[in-house]
Design a protein around this motif. Structure first.
Motif, PDB file in Angstrom:
ATOM      1  N   ASN A  48      35.566  23.826  57.117  1.00  0.00           N
ATOM      2  CA  ASN A  48      36.774  24.283  57.672  1.00  0.00           C
ATOM      3  C   ASN A  48      37.485  25.780  57.495  1.00  0.00           C
ATOM      4  OD1 ASN A  48      36.806  21.948  58.983  1.00  0.00           O
ATOM      5  ND2 ASN A  48      37.548  20.422  56.818  1.00  0.00           N
ATOM      6  N   TRP A  49      37.340  26.807  57.659  1.00  0.00           N
ATOM      7  CA  TRP A  49      36.881  27.502  57.788  1.00  0.00           C
ATOM      8  C   TRP A  49      38.672  28.445  58.530  1.00  0.00           C
ATOM      9  CZ3 TRP A  49      35.313  32.300  55.153  1.00  0.00           C
ATOM     10  CH2 TRP A  49      36.292  33.802  55.472  1.00  0.00           C
ATOM     11  N   ASP A  50      39.427  29.083  57.241  1.00  0.00           N
ATOM     12  CA  ASP A  50      40.857  29.267  57.326  1.00  0.00           C
ATOM     13  C   ASP A  50      40.439  30.904  56.982  1.00  0.00           C
ATOM     14  OD1 ASP A  50      42.971  30.222  57.082  1.00  0.00           O
ATOM     15  OD2 ASP A  50      44.045  28.129  57.053  1.00  0.00           O
ATOM     16  N   PHE A  51      40.795  32.179  58.546  1.00  0.00           N
ATOM     17  CA  PHE A  51      41.366  33.410  57.258  1.00  0.00           C
ATOM     18  C   PHE A  51      42.000  33.798  56.353  1.00  0.00           C
ATOM     19  CE2 PHE A  51      42.927  37.256  58.611  1.00  0.00           C
ATOM     20  CZ  PHE A  51      41.777  38.314  58.762  1.00  0.00           C
ATOM     21  N   ASN A  52      43.103  32.992  56.273  1.00  0.00           N
ATOM     22  CA  ASN A  52      43.684  33.312  55.121  1.00  0.00           C
ATOM     23  C   ASN A  52      43.183  32.917  53.438  1.00  0.00           C
ATOM     24  OD1 ASN A  52      46.357  34.211  56.840  1.00  0.00           O
ATOM     25  ND2 ASN A  52      46.353  32.160  57.050  1.00  0.00           N
ATOM     26  N   TRP A  53      41.686  32.327  54.006  1.00  0.00           N
ATOM     27  CA  TRP A  53      41.573  31.834  52.425  1.00  0.00           C
ATOM     28  C   TRP A  53      40.186  33.053  51.942  1.00  0.00           C
ATOM     29  CZ3 TRP A  53      39.645  26.461  54.376  1.00  0.00           C
ATOM     30  CH2 TRP A  53      40.910  25.830  54.059  1.00  0.00           C
ATOM     31  N   GLN A  54      40.417  34.223  52.414  1.00  0.00           N
ATOM     32  CA  GLN A  54      39.988  35.399  52.000  1.00  0.00           C
ATOM     33  C   GLN A  54      39.758  35.890  50.576  1.00  0.00           C
ATOM     34  OE1 GLN A  54      37.724  37.348  55.580  1.00  0.00           O
ATOM     35  NE2 GLN A  54      39.635  37.036  56.462  1.00  0.00           N
ATOM     36  N   LYS A  55      39.287  35.282  49.966  1.00  0.00           N
ATOM     37  CA  LYS A  55      39.542  36.437  49.138  1.00  0.00           C
ATOM     38  C   LYS A  55      38.634  36.081  47.675  1.00  0.00           C
ATOM     39  CE  LYS A  55      40.978  31.848  46.316  1.00  0.00           C
ATOM     40  NZ  LYS A  55      42.017  30.989  45.194  1.00  0.00           N
ATOM     41  N   ILE A  56      38.313  36.467  46.512  1.00  0.00           N
ATOM     42  CA  ILE A  56      37.009  35.831  45.064  1.00  0.00           C
ATOM     43  C   ILE A  56      37.410  34.742  44.936  1.00  0.00           C
ATOM     44  CG2 ILE A  56      35.893  36.732  43.574  1.00  0.00           C
ATOM     45  CD1 ILE A  56      37.101  39.551  44.418  1.00  0.00           C
ATOM     46  N   TYR A  57      36.200  34.101  44.904  1.00  0.00           N
ATOM     47  CA  TYR A  57      36.361  32.976  44.139  1.00  0.00           C
ATOM     48  C   TYR A  57      34.689  33.069  43.221  1.00  0.00           C
ATOM     49  CZ  TYR A  57      38.110  31.072  48.584  1.00  0.00           C
ATOM     50  OH  TYR A  57      38.922  30.925  49.538  1.00  0.00           O
ATOM     51  N   ASP A  58      35.990  32.120  41.837  1.00  0.00           N
ATOM     52  CA  ASP A  58      34.889  32.690  40.626  1.00  0.00           C
ATOM     53  C   ASP A  58      34.104  31.385  40.793  1.00  0.00           C
ATOM     54  OD1 ASP A  58      36.112  35.277  39.821  1.00  0.00           O
ATOM     55  OD2 ASP A  58      37.597  33.888  39.699  1.00  0.00           O
ATOM     56  N   TYR A  59      32.560  31.466  40.147  1.00  0.00           N
ATOM     57  CA  TYR A  59      32.323  30.350  39.432  1.00  0.00           C
ATOM     58  C   TYR A  59      32.660  30.331  38.344  1.00  0.00           C
ATOM     59  CZ  TYR A  59      28.993  31.613  43.436  1.00  0.00           C
ATOM     60  OH  TYR A  59      28.964  31.756  44.779  1.00  0.00           O
ATOM     61  N   THR A  60      32.372  28.713  37.778  1.00  0.00           N
ATOM     62  CA  THR A  60      32.978  28.584  36.380  1.00  0.00           C
ATOM     63  C   THR A  60      31.727  28.778  35.695  1.00  0.00           C
ATOM     64  OG1 THR A  60      32.287  26.084  36.902  1.00  0.00           O
ATOM     65  CG2 THR A  60      34.278  26.936  36.551  1.00  0.00           C
ATOM     66  N   LYS A  61      30.641  28.662  36.010  1.00  0.00           N
ATOM     67  CA  LYS A  61      28.951  28.656  35.616  1.00  0.00           C
ATOM     68  C   LYS A  61      28.250  29.486  36.616  1.00  0.00           C
ATOM     69  CE  LYS A  61      24.849  26.028  34.515  1.00  0.00           C
ATOM     70  NZ  LYS A  61      24.001  24.953  34.380  1.00  0.00           N
ATOM     71  N   PRO A  62      27.799  30.998  36.126  1.00  0.00           N
ATOM     72  CA  PRO A  62      27.399  31.740  36.639  1.00  0.00           C
ATOM     73  C   PRO A  62      25.952  31.731  37.746  1.00  0.00           C
ATOM     74  CG  PRO A  62      28.828  33.427  34.737  1.00  0.00           C
ATOM     75  CD  PRO A  62      28.188  31.829  34.563  1.00  0.00           C
ATOM     76  N   VAL A  63      25.558  31.994  38.563  1.00  0.00           N
ATOM     77  CA  VAL A  63      24.228  32.181  39.263  1.00  0.00           C
ATOM     78  C   VAL A  63      23.673  32.752  38.984  1.00  0.00           C
ATOM     79  CG1 VAL A  63      23.284  31.610  41.386  1.00  0.00           C
ATOM     80  CG2 VAL A  63      25.546  30.947  40.859  1.00  0.00           C
ATOM     81  N   PHE A  82      32.404  35.335  44.338  1.00  0.00           N
ATOM     82  CA  PHE A  82      31.564  35.840  45.437  1.00  0.00           C
ATOM     83  C   PHE A  82      33.130  35.518  46.923  1.00  0.00           C
ATOM     84  CE2 PHE A  82      31.780  31.314  46.938  1.00  0.00           C
ATOM     85  CZ  PHE A  82      31.906  30.630  47.908  1.00  0.00           C
ATOM     86  N   PHE A  83      32.918  36.566  47.623  1.00  0.00           N
ATOM     87  CA  PHE A  83      34.032  37.109  48.644  1.00  0.00           C
ATOM     88  C   PHE A  83      33.141  36.430  50.038  1.00  0.00           C
ATOM     89  CE2 PHE A  83      36.009  39.514  51.240  1.00  0.00           C
ATOM     90  CZ  PHE A  83      37.232  39.190  51.579  1.00  0.00           C
ATOM     91  N   PRO A  84      33.694  35.125  50.396  1.00  0.00           N
ATOM     92  CA  PRO A  84      32.872  35.282  51.887  1.00  0.00           C
ATOM     93  C   PRO A  84      34.098  35.900  52.732  1.00  0.00           C
ATOM     94  CG  PRO A  84      34.840  32.756  51.367  1.00  0.00           C
ATOM     95  CD  PRO A  84      34.416  34.354  49.770  1.00  0.00           C
TER      96      PRO A  84
END
Length: 104
Positions: A42-57, A12-14
């Protein structure tokens, strides 16, 4: 009737802009309550990236998604409007999916 195979969320990409403070992504499937699938306390604008799950949802046609974004506009002197520019604000999630294969 053809059976519908479940699909999986593999990442997911928040997304928010600079006023964001907290971000939560939740999924409810098969009549269950919502469960957290992603949170940034603690949102940081620079953390916007795709985060992969280790186990799919897994999710299906009856699944529900909920995205909650908390903001602070305490330092603003002008109205904050929705929009694409970083002086505006927005809240969404982009999902990476693993689609089911074709029946043989």
């Amino acid at each position: 009737l053809a059976s519908v195979q479940p699909t999986e969320i593999v990442g997911f990409f928040p997304h928010m802009h600079e006023r964001g403070r907290k971000y939560t992504f939740e999924v409810a499937s098969n009549g269950s309550d919502y469960s957290c699938q992603g949170r940034v306390n603690n949102w940081d604008f620079n953390w916007q990236k795709i985060y992969d799950y280790t186990k799919p949802v897994p999710f299906s046609a009856d699944s529900k998604f909920r995205v909650t974004c908390d903001y602070s506009t305490s330092g603003d002197t002008m109205p904050v409007l929705p929009g694409w520019g970083t002086r505006n604000e927005m809240c969404f999630v982009m999902l990476m999916l693993a689609l089911p294969g074709q029946p043989q």
